[in-house]
Write a protein that holds these residues in place. Structure first.
Motif, PDB file in Angstrom:
ATOM      1  N   PRO A 258      -2.090 -21.521  38.506  1.00  0.00           N
ATOM      2  CA  PRO A 258      -1.254 -21.478  37.307  1.00  0.00           C
ATOM      3  C   PRO A 258      -1.606 -22.604  36.328  1.00  0.00           C
ATOM      4  O   PRO A 258      -1.834 -23.744  36.723  1.00  0.00           O
ATOM      5  N   PHE A 259      -1.649 -22.232  35.064  1.00  0.00           N
ATOM      6  CA  PHE A 259      -1.901 -23.175  33.979  1.00  0.00           C
ATOM      7  C   PHE A 259      -0.734 -23.070  33.013  1.00  0.00           C
ATOM      8  O   PHE A 259      -0.454 -21.993  32.492  1.00  0.00           O
ATOM      9  N   VAL A 260      -0.045 -24.189  32.780  1.00  0.00           N
ATOM     10  CA  VAL A 260       1.132 -24.214  31.914  1.00  0.00           C
ATOM     11  C   VAL A 260       0.819 -25.082  30.702  1.00  0.00           C
ATOM     12  O   VAL A 260       0.416 -26.227  30.845  1.00  0.00           O
ATOM     13  N   ASN A 261       1.020 -24.522  29.511  1.00  0.00           N
ATOM     14  CA  ASN A 261       0.813 -25.262  28.274  1.00  0.00           C
ATOM     15  C   ASN A 261       2.179 -25.421  27.618  1.00  0.00           C
ATOM     16  O   ASN A 261       2.810 -24.431  27.258  1.00  0.00           O
ATOM     17  N   ILE A 262       2.623 -26.654  27.475  1.00  0.00           N
ATOM     18  CA  ILE A 262       3.930 -26.943  26.892  1.00  0.00           C
ATOM     19  C   ILE A 262       3.719 -27.476  25.480  1.00  0.00           C
ATOM     20  O   ILE A 262       3.061 -28.495  25.283  1.00  0.00           O
ATOM     21  N   ARG A 263       4.288 -26.777  24.517  1.00  0.00           N
ATOM     22  CA  ARG A 263       4.249 -27.236  23.131  1.00  0.00           C
ATOM     23  C   ARG A 263       5.592 -27.874  22.824  1.00  0.00           C
ATOM     24  O   ARG A 263       6.636 -27.286  23.105  1.00  0.00           O
ATOM     25  N   ILE A 264       5.538 -29.062  22.231  1.00  0.00           N
ATOM     26  CA  ILE A 264       6.760 -29.802  21.970  1.00  0.00           C
ATOM     27  C   ILE A 264       6.645 -30.524  20.629  1.00  0.00           C
ATOM     28  O   ILE A 264       5.551 -30.940  20.237  1.00  0.00           O
ATOM     29  N   VAL A 265       7.755 -30.629  19.941  1.00  0.00           N
ATOM     30  CA  VAL A 265       7.776 -31.400  18.700  1.00  0.00           C
ATOM     31  C   VAL A 265       7.582 -32.865  19.083  1.00  0.00           C
ATOM     32  O   VAL A 265       8.365 -33.421  19.855  1.00  0.00           O
ATOM     33  N   LYS A 266       6.518 -33.472  18.562  1.00  0.00           N
ATOM     34  CA  LYS A 266       6.180 -34.829  19.016  1.00  0.00           C
ATOM     35  C   LYS A 266       7.262 -35.854  18.715  1.00  0.00           C
ATOM     36  O   LYS A 266       7.423 -36.821  19.452  1.00  0.00           O
TER      37      LYS A 266
END
Length: 69
Positions: free
Chosen positions: A2-10
């Motif tokens: 599994p590969f998880v990419n988390i996008r977050i407001v910096k």
């Protein structure tokens, strides 16, 4: 694997960038490993920090949404 990419407001994590990422990746890794019955080492987690002026929701910048009362 599994590969998880988390996008977050910096700006959300700017006060403790490393600490928050560490906590989030640990929770994500543990949960996926347990649910999938795989070793934690097989779970990859990455973060993408996106500026609040470059992220939109409902046609408005997140920066503006965060500033609204």
């Amino acid at each position: 694997m599994p590969f998880v990419n988390i996008r977050i407001v910096k700006q959300v994590i700017e006060h403790d960038r490393e600490g928050i990422k560490a906590q989030v990746q640990t929770a994500v890794t543990d949960t996926i490993a347990k649910a999938a019955g795989i070793p934690k080492e097989n779970v990859w987690v990455t973060f993408e920090e996106i500026d609040e002026t470059d992220w939109f929701a409902g046609g408005q910048r997140v920066k503006e949404l965060r500033a609204a009362p």
